[in-house]
Design a protein around this motif. Structure first.
Motif, PDB file in Angstrom:
ATOM      1  N   LEU A 120       9.877   5.178   9.346  1.00  0.00           N
ATOM      2  CA  LEU A 120       8.724   4.274   9.393  1.00  0.00           C
ATOM      3  C   LEU A 120       7.407   5.047   9.445  1.00  0.00           C
ATOM      4  O   LEU A 120       6.411   4.619   8.865  1.00  0.00           O
ATOM      5  CB  LEU A 120       8.850   3.307  10.569  1.00  0.00           C
ATOM      6  CG  LEU A 120       9.943   2.243  10.401  1.00  0.00           C
ATOM      7  CD1 LEU A 120      10.134   1.443  11.681  1.00  0.00           C
ATOM      8  CD2 LEU A 120       9.627   1.305   9.232  1.00  0.00           C
ATOM      9  N   ARG A 145       0.846  -1.210   0.000  1.00  0.00           N
ATOM     10  CA  ARG A 145       0.000   0.000   0.000  1.00  0.00           C
ATOM     11  C   ARG A 145       0.876   1.253   0.000  1.00  0.00           C
ATOM     12  O   ARG A 145       0.563   2.239  -0.654  1.00  0.00           O
ATOM     13  CB  ARG A 145      -0.934   0.009   1.222  1.00  0.00           C
ATOM     14  CG  ARG A 145      -2.070  -0.992   1.151  1.00  0.00           C
ATOM     15  CD  ARG A 145      -3.185  -0.706   2.179  1.00  0.00           C
ATOM     16  NE  ARG A 145      -2.780  -0.905   3.564  1.00  0.00           N
ATOM     17  CZ  ARG A 145      -2.758  -2.074   4.185  1.00  0.00           C
ATOM     18  NH1 ARG A 145      -3.122  -3.178   3.557  1.00  0.00           N
ATOM     19  NH2 ARG A 145      -2.391  -2.170   5.449  1.00  0.00           N
ATOM     20  N   SER A 146       2.005   1.186   0.715  1.00  0.00           N
ATOM     21  CA  SER A 146       2.887   2.363   0.777  1.00  0.00           C
ATOM     22  C   SER A 146       3.585   2.617  -0.556  1.00  0.00           C
ATOM     23  O   SER A 146       4.080   3.709  -0.811  1.00  0.00           O
ATOM     24  CB  SER A 146       3.934   2.185   1.884  1.00  0.00           C
ATOM     25  OG  SER A 146       5.019   1.392   1.433  1.00  0.00           O
ATOM     26  N   THR A 161      -9.037  -0.500   3.091  1.00  0.00           N
ATOM     27  CA  THR A 161      -8.511  -1.597   3.911  1.00  0.00           C
ATOM     28  C   THR A 161      -9.316  -1.711   5.203  1.00  0.00           C
ATOM     29  O   THR A 161      -9.620  -0.694   5.832  1.00  0.00           O
ATOM     30  CB  THR A 161      -7.037  -1.319   4.261  1.00  0.00           C
ATOM     31  OG1 THR A 161      -6.372  -0.855   3.093  1.00  0.00           O
ATOM     32  CG2 THR A 161      -6.351  -2.567   4.775  1.00  0.00           C
ATOM     33  N   SER A 173       1.384   4.459   3.219  1.00  0.00           N
ATOM     34  CA  SER A 173       0.461   3.317   3.095  1.00  0.00           C
ATOM     35  C   SER A 173      -0.978   3.715   3.384  1.00  0.00           C
ATOM     36  O   SER A 173      -1.913   3.003   3.034  1.00  0.00           O
ATOM     37  CB  SER A 173       0.885   2.192   4.042  1.00  0.00           C
ATOM     38  OG  SER A 173       0.420   2.450   5.363  1.00  0.00           O
ATOM     39  N   LEU A 205       6.673   5.904   5.934  1.00  0.00           N
ATOM     40  CA  LEU A 205       6.185   4.726   5.205  1.00  0.00           C
ATOM     41  C   LEU A 205       4.733   4.425   5.576  1.00  0.00           C
ATOM     42  O   LEU A 205       3.893   4.169   4.708  1.00  0.00           O
ATOM     43  CB  LEU A 205       7.083   3.515   5.499  1.00  0.00           C
ATOM     44  CG  LEU A 205       6.716   2.213   4.768  1.00  0.00           C
ATOM     45  CD1 LEU A 205       7.971   1.445   4.366  1.00  0.00           C
ATOM     46  CD2 LEU A 205       5.822   1.311   5.595  1.00  0.00           C
ATOM     47  N   ILE A 206       4.432   4.489   6.874  1.00  0.00           N
ATOM     48  CA  ILE A 206       3.054   4.235   7.324  1.00  0.00           C
ATOM     49  C   ILE A 206       2.104   5.245   6.666  1.00  0.00           C
ATOM     50  O   ILE A 206       1.035   4.884   6.157  1.00  0.00           O
ATOM     51  CB  ILE A 206       2.952   4.325   8.869  1.00  0.00           C
ATOM     52  CG1 ILE A 206       3.664   3.141   9.524  1.00  0.00           C
ATOM     53  CG2 ILE A 206       1.497   4.385   9.310  1.00  0.00           C
ATOM     54  CD1 ILE A 206       3.829   3.257  11.040  1.00  0.00           C
ATOM     55  N   ASN A 224      -3.651  -3.310  12.924  1.00  0.00           N
ATOM     56  CA  ASN A 224      -2.707  -4.337  13.355  1.00  0.00           C
ATOM     57  C   ASN A 224      -1.368  -4.213  12.622  1.00  0.00           C
ATOM     58  O   ASN A 224      -0.305  -4.332  13.236  1.00  0.00           O
ATOM     59  CB  ASN A 224      -3.301  -5.728  13.123  1.00  0.00           C
ATOM     60  CG  ASN A 224      -2.562  -6.774  13.908  1.00  0.00           C
ATOM     61  OD1 ASN A 224      -2.327  -6.605  15.111  1.00  0.00           O
ATOM     62  ND2 ASN A 224      -2.130  -7.844  13.250  1.00  0.00           N
ATOM     63  N   ALA A 225      -1.427  -3.956  11.318  1.00  0.00           N
ATOM     64  CA  ALA A 225      -0.180  -3.853  10.552  1.00  0.00           C
ATOM     65  C   ALA A 225       0.649  -2.666  11.051  1.00  0.00           C
ATOM     66  O   ALA A 225       1.875  -2.763  11.191  1.00  0.00           O
ATOM     67  CB  ALA A 225      -0.486  -3.715   9.064  1.00  0.00           C
ATOM     68  N   GLU A 275      -7.242  -4.596  10.047  1.00  0.00           N
ATOM     69  CA  GLU A 275      -6.003  -4.989   9.370  1.00  0.00           C
ATOM     70  C   GLU A 275      -4.998  -3.842   9.377  1.00  0.00           C
ATOM     71  O   GLU A 275      -3.821  -4.026   9.690  1.00  0.00           O
ATOM     72  CB  GLU A 275      -6.304  -5.433   7.933  1.00  0.00           C
ATOM     73  CG  GLU A 275      -5.079  -6.045   7.281  1.00  0.00           C
ATOM     74  CD  GLU A 275      -5.265  -6.338   5.796  1.00  0.00           C
ATOM     75  OE1 GLU A 275      -6.397  -6.666   5.375  1.00  0.00           O
ATOM     76  OE2 GLU A 275      -4.264  -6.214   5.064  1.00  0.00           O
ATOM     77  N   THR A 276      -5.470  -2.649   9.019  1.00  0.00           N
ATOM     78  CA  THR A 276      -4.577  -1.480   9.017  1.00  0.00           C
ATOM     79  C   THR A 276      -4.008  -1.239  10.408  1.00  0.00           C
ATOM     80  O   THR A 276      -2.805  -1.017  10.574  1.00  0.00           O
ATOM     81  CB  THR A 276      -5.348  -0.218   8.579  1.00  0.00           C
ATOM     82  OG1 THR A 276      -5.947  -0.482   7.320  1.00  0.00           O
ATOM     83  CG2 THR A 276      -4.433   0.963   8.442  1.00  0.00           C
ATOM     84  N   LEU A 298       2.241  -3.539  14.239  1.00  0.00           N
ATOM     85  CA  LEU A 298       3.401  -4.418  14.009  1.00  0.00           C
ATOM     86  C   LEU A 298       4.636  -3.631  13.583  1.00  0.00           C
ATOM     87  O   LEU A 298       5.760  -3.964  13.956  1.00  0.00           O
ATOM     88  CB  LEU A 298       3.077  -5.472  12.940  1.00  0.00           C
ATOM     89  CG  LEU A 298       2.167  -6.628  13.358  1.00  0.00           C
ATOM     90  CD1 LEU A 298       1.814  -7.494  12.149  1.00  0.00           C
ATOM     91  CD2 LEU A 298       2.829  -7.475  14.446  1.00  0.00           C
ATOM     92  N   VAL A 299       4.430  -2.578  12.788  1.00  0.00           N
ATOM     93  CA  VAL A 299       5.572  -1.755  12.367  1.00  0.00           C
ATOM     94  C   VAL A 299       6.179  -1.032  13.587  1.00  0.00           C
ATOM     95  O   VAL A 299       7.389  -0.904  13.726  1.00  0.00           O
ATOM     96  CB  VAL A 299       5.161  -0.730  11.290  1.00  0.00           C
ATOM     97  CG1 VAL A 299       6.311   0.220  10.978  1.00  0.00           C
ATOM     98  CG2 VAL A 299       4.706  -1.437  10.015  1.00  0.00           C
ATOM     99  N   ARG A 310       5.869  -1.970  16.810  1.00  0.00           N
ATOM    100  CA  ARG A 310       6.161  -2.893  17.920  1.00  0.00           C
ATOM    101  C   ARG A 310       7.639  -3.017  18.293  1.00  0.00           C
ATOM    102  O   ARG A 310       7.971  -2.954  19.489  1.00  0.00           O
ATOM    103  CB  ARG A 310       5.561  -4.259  17.584  1.00  0.00           C
ATOM    104  CG  ARG A 310       5.636  -5.275  18.694  1.00  0.00           C
ATOM    105  CD  ARG A 310       4.818  -6.509  18.355  1.00  0.00           C
ATOM    106  NE  ARG A 310       5.179  -7.608  19.234  1.00  0.00           N
ATOM    107  CZ  ARG A 310       6.134  -8.493  18.979  1.00  0.00           C
ATOM    108  NH1 ARG A 310       6.816  -8.430  17.856  1.00  0.00           N
ATOM    109  NH2 ARG A 310       6.404  -9.452  19.841  1.00  0.00           N
ATOM    110  N   PRO A 311       8.569  -3.172  17.339  1.00  0.00           N
ATOM    111  CA  PRO A 311       9.972  -3.326  17.745  1.00  0.00           C
ATOM    112  C   PRO A 311      10.516  -2.125  18.515  1.00  0.00           C
ATOM    113  O   PRO A 311      11.533  -2.230  19.188  1.00  0.00           O
ATOM    114  CB  PRO A 311      10.718  -3.469  16.408  1.00  0.00           C
ATOM    115  CG  PRO A 311       9.679  -3.908  15.432  1.00  0.00           C
ATOM    116  CD  PRO A 311       8.403  -3.274  15.886  1.00  0.00           C
ATOM    117  N   TYR A 312       9.831  -0.985  18.430  1.00  0.00           N
ATOM    118  CA  TYR A 312      10.327   0.228  19.073  1.00  0.00           C
ATOM    119  C   TYR A 312       9.493   0.642  20.280  1.00  0.00           C
ATOM    120  O   TYR A 312       9.882   1.537  21.017  1.00  0.00           O
ATOM    121  CB  TYR A 312      10.402   1.372  18.055  1.00  0.00           C
ATOM    122  CG  TYR A 312      11.200   0.955  16.843  1.00  0.00           C
ATOM    123  CD1 TYR A 312      12.592   1.054  16.852  1.00  0.00           C
ATOM    124  CD2 TYR A 312      10.583   0.396  15.729  1.00  0.00           C
ATOM    125  CE1 TYR A 312      13.333   0.618  15.768  1.00  0.00           C
ATOM    126  CE2 TYR A 312      11.324  -0.043  14.641  1.00  0.00           C
ATOM    127  CZ  TYR A 312      12.694   0.081  14.668  1.00  0.00           C
ATOM    128  OH  TYR A 312      13.431  -0.374  13.610  1.00  0.00           O
TER     129      TYR A 312
END
Lengths: 205, 205
Positions: B195, A201-202, B159, B202, B198-199, B166-167, B163-164, B170-171, B173-175
């Motif tokens: 990021l 999508r991005s 979308t 999207s 990018l989000i 959660n995704a 789903e949006t 997830l992007v 989450r590591p931070y």
């Protein structure tokens, strides 16, 4: 057989190459059984029936052996990625398959052989050259797929290529970096699908 | 003061509340100095000048004390997020600031007080209820900002919201996950910016 050509540089010849391979194969099996951290070069030497000094003739350290094993594993993952990409019809599909194959390869090769995972974790926390090479390969592949998608009109062209590549690599990183994957295993399969969709999508024009 | 009303449920009253606070404050300081893992309830009792049994009257375990400290820290991070969002003019800007404030809060509160980070890591690997609540709050906030952006026409609406949400979680989450942030600290500031962009790409309509 030794090379006899007078112009050839001094070489340890194929028999040395065979000994190296023999050490790496024995070490892969031994580390896979007892773990990388817990094994010493003395243990390895005993198992193979070589002297410790003889092993040090071929490898400077345990890490040098671990490096070769790690590089072998990572190159197997990249082979899996190449195969997954070979018949993908579009850049979008290539990106999706690439991410999937990286996660599948990492999960299979490191986690179905738990003890060998030691090596991956040690390698990634360094990071060892093999892991840096692996990261570079992934980044280059991401850039290449984006370029293909830009040329075919599937992807937008406004964002600088470097920025898009890096951001997409960052999204994939928790699932493809050998050190981080262990914390994300439960989520990996679901996440790969959802994050691929978000990435696509991005990239929409 | 004890409540004297006959209809009030039995209560330990405000003095018990004060003791709990006193224990949590002393524990925060003690853990911050010696680390959560290395401290026992006996150590704590000695420091405060209470008996161990008295502390157990208020908390079932060391983890129960750690839980309160962790919840306090995480709620301070969420306060920082709320402040960062309060004057953001658009949903895009809200999303960007939210991600930034979460990473900044996590980095400051857990890593400038290294020893307290023990608690966060223990809490996230469980995960403890305080961390689950934190994750839920982040997910809800993400969903809310997406809805605002959809209403204002800033974000696409095709979308499914789940789903949006959660995704994007997830992007992030590591931070924002206390356990994962430690492996991503070097990258955190640069990654947050790239990021977020990018989000937002999207989410473009």
């Amino acid at each position: 057989m030794k090379k006899t050509s007078p112009v050839a540089p001094p070489s340890r010849g194929p028999s040395d190459h065979d000994v190296r391979t023999q050490i790496v194969e024995a070490a892969t099996e031994h580390f896979g059984h007892y773990g990388y951290e817990k094994t010493t070069v003395s243990d390895l030497a005993k198992t193979i029936g070589f002297s410790k000094a003889y092993i040090y003739k071929f490898f400077d350290s345990k890490q040098a052996i671990g490096e070769v094993i790690c590089a072998n594993r990572l190159s197997m993952i990249m082979q899996g990625v190449d195969e997954a990409l070979s018949e993908a019809p579009t850049a979008s599909e290539r990106l999706r398959r690439m991410f999937g194959a990286l996660v599948e390869g990492g999960t299979t090769l490191f986690f179905h052989e738990r003890k060998l995972y030691d090596i991956a974790a040690a390698a990634a926390s360094g990071p060892w050259p093999s892991v840096r090479t692996y990261e570079d390969q992934i980044r280059k592949l991401v850039a290449q797929v984006i370029l293909e998608g830009r040329e075919s009109g599937e992807f937008e062209r406004k964002t600088p290529l470097d920025e898009t590549t890096n951001a997409i690599y960052l999204v994939m990183r928790p699932y493809v970096d050998p050190l981080l994957l262990q914390y994300n295993l439960d989520l990996a399969t679901e996440a790969t699908g959802q994050l691929s969709s978000l990435i696509l999508r991005s990239l929409a024009p």
